[in-house]
Design a protein around this motif. Sequence first.
Motif, PDB file in Angstrom:
ATOM      1  N   ILE A   1     -10.171  -1.003  -3.867  1.00 36.04           N
ATOM      2  CA  ILE A   1     -11.234  -0.102  -2.762  1.00 36.04           C
ATOM      3  C   ILE A   1     -12.103  -1.128  -2.254  1.00 36.04           C
ATOM      4  O   ILE A   1     -12.295  -0.760  -0.881  1.00 36.04           O
ATOM      5  N   TYR A   2     -12.722  -2.105  -2.599  1.00 37.82           N
ATOM      6  CA  TYR A   2     -13.498  -3.215  -1.912  1.00 37.82           C
ATOM      7  C   TYR A   2     -12.690  -3.858  -0.781  1.00 37.82           C
ATOM      8  O   TYR A   2     -13.360  -3.869   0.377  1.00 37.82           O
ATOM      9  N   VAL A   3     -11.703  -4.253  -0.934  1.00 37.75           N
ATOM     10  CA  VAL A   3     -10.670  -4.920   0.017  1.00 37.75           C
ATOM     11  C   VAL A   3     -10.470  -3.928   1.208  1.00 37.75           C
ATOM     12  O   VAL A   3     -10.579  -4.125   2.514  1.00 37.75           O
ATOM     13  N   ASP A   4     -10.123  -2.746   0.881  1.00 33.34           N
ATOM     14  CA  ASP A   4      -9.741  -1.668   1.679  1.00 33.34           C
ATOM     15  C   ASP A   4     -10.827  -1.162   2.724  1.00 33.34           C
ATOM     16  O   ASP A   4     -10.854  -1.320   3.897  1.00 33.34           O
ATOM     17  N   HIS A   5     -12.028  -1.308   1.956  1.00 30.95           N
ATOM     18  CA  HIS A   5     -13.271  -0.961   2.682  1.00 30.95           C
ATOM     19  C   HIS A   5     -13.435  -1.886   3.591  1.00 30.95           C
ATOM     20  O   HIS A   5     -13.888  -1.752   4.855  1.00 30.95           O
ATOM     21  N   SER A   6     -13.577  -3.299   3.325  1.00 31.06           N
ATOM     22  CA  SER A   6     -13.695  -4.458   4.228  1.00 31.06           C
ATOM     23  C   SER A   6     -12.851  -4.314   5.271  1.00 31.06           C
ATOM     24  O   SER A   6     -13.311  -4.543   6.359  1.00 31.06           O
TER      25      SER A   6
END
Length: 168
Positions: free
Chosen positions: A156-161
Motif C-alpha cells: 500500500i505504501y509503495v502504491d501510494h508513493s
Amino acid sequence: TYLVTSSKNTGTYTCSVGGAQQDFIALNPPEPTIAHVAKSINFYDGDQNQSMTCTVIASDPLTPSLSWTGTSQMDLVGQTKILNSEGNTTTSELVLSKVDASTRGTFECSVTYSIDGSDFQSTKSASVMVRVHSSMEALWPALGIVAEILFIVIVIYVDHSRRKNAKE
C-alpha cells in the motif's frame, strides 16, 4: 510345573521311572492383559517429570514384572518404578525427567511373568508413541499473520508513493 497350550491338558501328572514316582502340575494360565496405555502422548520441549503408565491385569498363578523399552536415544535406567501391585493388578510408571527432541519415539511396556520361580516371556506388550512439540510452535501462525500484514502495508505504501509521484 509345566505350561500347556490347552486347558483340557491341565492337571496333575505322575511320572514313574524304575519304581520312583514324581508328580508334576500342568498349567494353562491366561496371558496377562495390558490395560490403560495411551496410543500416543504429546509433550513439549523442556517439560520435566512427565510420566507414562502401564497397567497389567494377571490372574493367579502369574506374577507379572513390567519393563519399559524405547526407540528414543535416551537411557531409561532408573526412570521406571512400580506404582502399586494390588491383587491381580500391577501398574508401572515411566518418568521422563526432562523432555527434549531426543525423547521423541516409541516406548513399549512389556510383561515378563513367572510361575513357581520360572520366567516365561509374555508376548504381550503395548506401545506408546511420544511426540515432542516445540514450545515456540504456537508462535508460528502469529508470525505468519504479522508478516502478511507487514507485506500488505508495504504494498500500500509503495502504491501510494507511485501514485503521488505520478500526479506531480
